[in-house]
Design an enzyme around this catalytic site. Sequence first.
Site, PDB file in Angstrom:
ATOM      1  N   ARG A 246       0.736  -1.288  -0.107  1.00 62.77           N
ATOM      2  CA  ARG A 246      -0.056  -0.062   0.160  1.00 62.77           C
ATOM      3  C   ARG A 246       1.023   1.198   0.084  1.00 62.77           C
ATOM      4  O   ARG A 246       1.795   1.326   0.690  1.00 62.77           O
ATOM      5  CB  ARG A 246      -1.101  -0.142   1.250  1.00 62.77           C
ATOM      6  CG  ARG A 246      -2.088  -0.930   1.156  1.00 62.77           C
ATOM      7  CD  ARG A 246      -3.080  -0.594   0.230  1.00 62.77           C
ATOM      8  NE  ARG A 246      -4.110  -1.787   0.454  1.00 62.77           N
ATOM      9  CZ  ARG A 246      -4.452  -2.653  -0.382  1.00 62.77           C
ATOM     10  NH1 ARG A 246      -3.567  -2.767  -1.307  1.00 62.77           N
ATOM     11  NH2 ARG A 246      -5.567  -3.401  -0.121  1.00 62.77           N
ATOM     12  N   GLU A 274      -4.220   7.321  -7.911  1.00 65.46           N
ATOM     13  CA  GLU A 274      -4.291   6.254  -9.035  1.00 65.46           C
ATOM     14  C   GLU A 274      -5.537   6.614  -9.709  1.00 65.46           C
ATOM     15  O   GLU A 274      -6.715   6.803  -9.075  1.00 65.46           O
ATOM     16  CB  GLU A 274      -4.541   4.779  -8.305  1.00 65.46           C
ATOM     17  CG  GLU A 274      -2.978   4.362  -7.785  1.00 65.46           C
ATOM     18  CD  GLU A 274      -2.869   2.944  -7.111  1.00 65.46           C
ATOM     19  OE1 GLU A 274      -4.046   2.258  -7.106  1.00 65.46           O
ATOM     20  OE2 GLU A 274      -2.094   2.664  -6.628  1.00 65.46           O
ATOM     21  N   HIS A 293      -0.507  -0.706 -10.398  1.00 64.97           N
ATOM     22  CA  HIS A 293      -1.132  -1.557  -9.452  1.00 64.97           C
ATOM     23  C   HIS A 293      -1.892  -2.845 -10.039  1.00 64.97           C
ATOM     24  O   HIS A 293      -2.987  -2.918  -9.607  1.00 64.97           O
ATOM     25  CB  HIS A 293      -2.188  -0.672  -8.869  1.00 64.97           C
ATOM     26  CG  HIS A 293      -2.754  -1.124  -7.370  1.00 64.97           C
ATOM     27  ND1 HIS A 293      -3.284  -0.148  -6.424  1.00 64.97           N
ATOM     28  CD2 HIS A 293      -2.959  -2.251  -6.758  1.00 64.97           C
ATOM     29  CE1 HIS A 293      -3.690  -1.105  -5.258  1.00 64.97           C
ATOM     30  NE2 HIS A 293      -3.383  -2.030  -5.476  1.00 64.97           N
TER      31      HIS A 293
END
Length: 335
Positions: A246, A274, A293
Site C-alpha cells: 500500500r 491512482e 497496481h
Amino acid sequence: MTGSADPGRTAPAAGRGRPLRVLVSVPPGLRGQFFPDPAPLLALGEVTFLDDHRDLPGALPGTEVLVTSWGVPPLDAALLDRAPGLRLVTHTGASVKPFVTGELWARKIQVTQAGAGMARSVAEVALAFTMALLHQVHRFDHALRSGVAWAEAERAPLRHEILGCPVGVIGASRTGRAYIDLVRALGAEVRVADPYLEGALGLDELLATSRIVAVHAPALPETRHLLGARELALMPDGAGLVNTARSWLVDEAALLAELRAGRLDAAIDVFDEEPLPADHPFRSLPNVLLTPHQAAGTAQGRRRQGEVVVAEIARLAAGLPLEHAVTEDMLRRMG
C-alpha cells in the site's frame, strides 16, 4: 444486468435446503477471471450476474449473498434497505474499506474477502522487482528506451546477485511470508521487522542493514507513513525499496526526494494517486520501476480469489464459520 443464470445450472447442491439467492456484481471481464468455470458458483443457489455496479439498487431485492468487486458503491442504509434478507457480502478483492459501512454489522450481515488468493501473485511480483533492482534492469531499460548512447547505457551502479543478499521484509503478512519463502529459496539472507513476530529485528536495524527492503505490512493507523524521511535515510546508498503493498505505508514525497537524489532505487506497484498522473515525477526517473497496481492480477491468483468466494458462500450455506471474515473492528483499523 443479465438475468438469473440458466435454471438448469443453478440447482442447489444435493442435500441442501432452499437455495441461496446470490447476486454477483462483477463486470464480465473480471467475472471470467474469477470464475473461469462457473459451475461451482452456479451450484450454490439461484445466481444472478450483474454487469454494471450502477444497476445494483434495482437488482438487490431478494438477495441473500452479494458478491462484490472493485468499484461497487458504498453499501449504505438506503442501498441495504433494498435487501432486507441480505446475509453475506463476499468481496472478490482484499480491502473492503471503500464500500463497506457500519450498517452491515448493525444489520447482522457478515463480510468476507478474498485477499488470501492474492498472496502468491503479489509475492512473485515482489520477487521480480527484487531481481530487477539487484541487476539494475530498470536503469538499463530506461537508458535504451530514452535513446542514450550504448556506452552510456552500459554504465550503471554495481549489480548484485540474490544469493547471500541481505533482504529486509517489513511485515510477516500472508504476502510477506510468501515472499520470504521465495527469496530464501534463492539464497537471500532474510531479516524481518514485525511487532508480532518473535525474534524480529527492529525497523531501524532492518533498514540500515538491508540491500533490498520489501514492504508487506498492513495499512493500519499506526503504519501510516511507516517509512518517512527519517526511516528512508537509514537505508544504505544504492539500496532498493520494493512496495507491492500500500502507498499508505511510505511517505511518497520523502521517497521521491531520495529517488531524485539518486541515492535509492525503487520498484512500486501502488501510489497515493491512482491512476498515476501522466506528469508524475516517478515516470521519468531512471532509478524507478513502475507497474500500475497490477501485482495481484495473475490468472491463477484471480481464480484462487474466486475459489475463496465460492468456499465462503458454501460455508454460509452449511452453517459454518467463515474463514476470511472481516469484523467491524478490523474495518475500523484499516487505513
